[in-house]
Design an enzyme around this catalytic site. Structure first.
Site, PDB file in Angstrom:
ATOM      1  N   SER A 186     -48.485  31.829   2.480  1.00  0.00           N
ATOM      2  CA  SER A 186     -49.050  32.528   3.637  1.00  0.00           C
ATOM      3  C   SER A 186     -49.373  31.632   4.818  1.00  0.00           C
ATOM      4  CB  SER A 186     -50.313  33.286   3.223  1.00  0.00           C
ATOM      5  OG  SER A 186     -51.308  32.391   2.740  1.00  0.00           O
ATOM      6  N   HIS A 214     -47.567  38.210  -0.005  1.00  0.00           N
ATOM      7  CA  HIS A 214     -46.976  38.203   1.338  1.00  0.00           C
ATOM      8  C   HIS A 214     -45.472  38.448   1.312  1.00  0.00           C
ATOM      9  CE1 HIS A 214     -50.460  36.963   3.812  1.00  0.00           C
ATOM     10  NE2 HIS A 214     -50.872  36.405   2.687  1.00  0.00           N
ATOM     11  N   LYS A 244     -51.564  44.542   2.206  1.00  0.00           N
ATOM     12  CA  LYS A 244     -50.862  43.875   3.308  1.00  0.00           C
ATOM     13  C   LYS A 244     -49.766  44.795   3.837  1.00  0.00           C
ATOM     14  CE  LYS A 244     -52.224  39.218   1.974  1.00  0.00           C
ATOM     15  NZ  LYS A 244     -53.236  39.605   0.961  1.00  0.00           N
TER      16      LYS A 244
END
Length: 397
Positions: A186, A214, A244
Site C-alpha cells: 500500500s 489493496h 477499500k
C-alpha cells in the site's frame, strides 16, 4: 484522580511526536467520502481515500443496505457462532467465494481482524512464518499473536525467500512454515511476485498467505492479485477487505472448505465479535455483483491512475516504482512532507502525508489514491496544485 505517571508519559511523548513532525492530526469529513470531500466547511479534491471504485457513496449500494436494514435490522445481535449468522451473511460468503474462485469464504468485521484471527488460528509456537519486511501492520501483529517464529524476508527478494525457506526446512525445528505477503503493497504500489513465490512454496511445502487488501477490486479485473496471475488453486489463504474497493466495511478469507471450516471454529475475532451489520453485508454483495458483471469502474480507475502518474512524473516528482493506481510522491524528510501535505490542503487538494513509523525514516511521502470517481478535470487541478507547491517548496525545479 488520574495517574500522574500516565499523564507525564502522554504529554512528553505527544510533544516529541509533534517536535519531530510525526504527529498525525485526524481530519473530520462532513458528508460522504467521495472524489470531493468537505473538511471544516471547505471543499477539497480527495486523493487520500481507499475508495478505489467509488462505491462508498454509490446509490446502488445504499439502496441494498437500506433494504437489508429494513429486512434484517440494524445489527446482527450476536456473534456468528451463537445466533448472529443471518442468511445475508451466508449469501455474502458464498458470493465472495464465487468471486475469488475458491471453495468457500468467511467474512470478518475488518481486514485487521482477518489477519489477527486467521494467522493465529493455523500457526503456533511450533511453526515459523516467513514474512516480507514491508507487510502491513495487521500481518505483523497477527504473526506475533500466533507465537510462531517470525523470520523477516527482504522485500520482494526471491533469493532471500528461497534461502530462508531452505534454512527453516532443513533446521527441522518447525512443524509448519508459512510465507505471507501483501498482494499489493500500500505504501509503494508494487505487486507481489506471486508466480515465483508459488514456485518456492511448492519446492519447500510452504503454506501461502496473500493479504490482498489493496489488490481486491484493483487487480485481476477486480478479482484480485491471485486471479491476476491465475493462481487461485495455488494460494492457501486469500485475504482481503470489504472496506477499500468494495467500499463498505469488513474483511474476508477465501480458500478451501476445510480451511474456512477451521477458521469458523478457531479464529478468535470471528468467535468473539458481533458479525457485520446486515446493511453492510448487503452493500458488499451489491458491490461484488457490480464488479462481476462489468469492468467499467475498474477500467476507469486504471485510466485515472495512469493519467495521474504520467502527469506527476512529467513534473519531476519521485513517484517510486508503483505498478498500481497507488501513486506516492516521495518527499523524504518528515517535516517537509507534512508541510507539503498541509499546503496542498490549503490549495484545495487533500492528500495526506505518510511518515515514520508507517514508512522508513527519510522516505516520507504524500500518497495519492486516484479512484474511478475522479474526473480528468479534478486530476488536472491536482497536477497544477502539485506543480505550484513543488516549486514553492523546492521539491521540483
Amino acid at each position: 484522580m488520574t495517574s500522574q505517571k500516565l499523564n507525564t508519559f502522554l504529554e512528553n511523548n505527544l510533544q516529541e511526536l509533534k517536535d519531530n513532525g510525526l504527529y498525525n492530526e485526524i481530519d473530520t469529513i462532513q458528508g460522504p467520502n467521495g472524489s470531493e470531500i468537505t473538511i471544516n466547511g471547505k471543499k477539497l479534491i480527495n486523493m487520500s481515500s481507499n475508495n478505489y471504485l467509488g462505491f462508498a457513496n454509490d446509490d446502488r449500494l445504499k439502496v441494498k443496505a437500506n433494504e437489508a436494514t429494513d429486512t434484517y435490522g440494524v445489527g446482527a445481535g450476536a456473534v456468528r457462532t451463537i445466533n448472529g449468522t443471518q442468511s445475508i451473511h451466508d449469501e455474502l460468503e458464498a458470493k465472495i467465494a464465487e468471486f475469488k474462485h475458491t471453495e468457500a469464504a468467511v467474512a470478518f468485521q475488518s481486514g485487521f481482524n482477518c489477519n489477527m484471527g486467521a494467522i493465529s488460528a493455523v500457526m503456533n509456537k511450533n511453526d515459523a512464518i516467513l514474512s516480507d519486511e514491508l507487510n502491513h501492520a495487521s500481518i505483523i501483529d497477527g504473526c506475533r499473536l500466533s507465537g510462531a517464529k517470525v523470520i523477516r524476508v527482504k522485500h520482494q527478494d526471491m533469493d532471500d525467500l528461497r534461502a530462508k525457506a531452505k534454512e527453516a526446512v532443513e533446521s527441522g525445528q518447525y512443524e509448519k512454515i508459512m510465507y505471507i505477503t501483501d498482494g499489493v503493497f500500500s505504501m509503494d504500489g508494487d505487486v507481489a511476485k506471486l508466480p515465483e513465490i508459488v514456485e518456492i512454496a511448492e519446492e519447500f511445502d510452504l503454506i501461502t498467505y496473500v493479504d490482498d487488501a489493496h489488490g481486491s477490486g484493483v487487480m485481476g479485473k477486480g478479482a484480485g492479485t491471485v486471479k491476476h496471475f491465475g493462481l487461485q488453486d495455488k494460494i492457501d489463504f486469500q485475504m482481503g477487505t470489504l472496506s477499500k474497493a468494495v467500499g463498505v466495511v469488513g474483511g474476508y478469507v477465501a480458500g478451501t472448505q476445510n480451511l474456512i471450516d477451521w477458521l469458523k471454529v478457531r479464529a478468535r475475532p470471528f468467535l468473539f465479535s458481533t458479525s457485520l451489520t446486515p446493511g453492510a453485508a448487503a452493500a458488499c454483495i451489491e458491490a461484488i455483483d457490480i464488479m462481476s458483471s462489468s469492468t467499467e469502474e475498474h477500467e476507469r480507475l486504471w485510466e485515472n491512475g495512469r493519467y495521474l502518474k504520467a502527469g506527476l512524473k512529467d513534473l519531476g516528482f519521485n513517484i517510486g516504482d508503483s505498478e498500481t493506481p497507488i501513486t506516492p510522491c516521495i518527499i523524504g524528510e518528515e517535516k517537509l512532507t507534512q508541510r507539503f501535505s498541509k499546503r496542498l490542503t490549503e490549495e484545495g487538494v487533500y492528500a495526506k502525508s505518510i511518515v515514520f513509523p508507517t514508512v522508513p525514516r527519510g522516505t516520507g511521502r504524500v500518497r495519492n489514491m486516484p479512484s474511478a470517481a475522479h474526473t480528468k478535470d479534478q486530476l488536472d487541478i491536482v497536477l497544477e496544485t502539485y506543480k505550484k507547491i513543488g516549486k514553492e517548496l523546492d521539491v521540483i525545479s
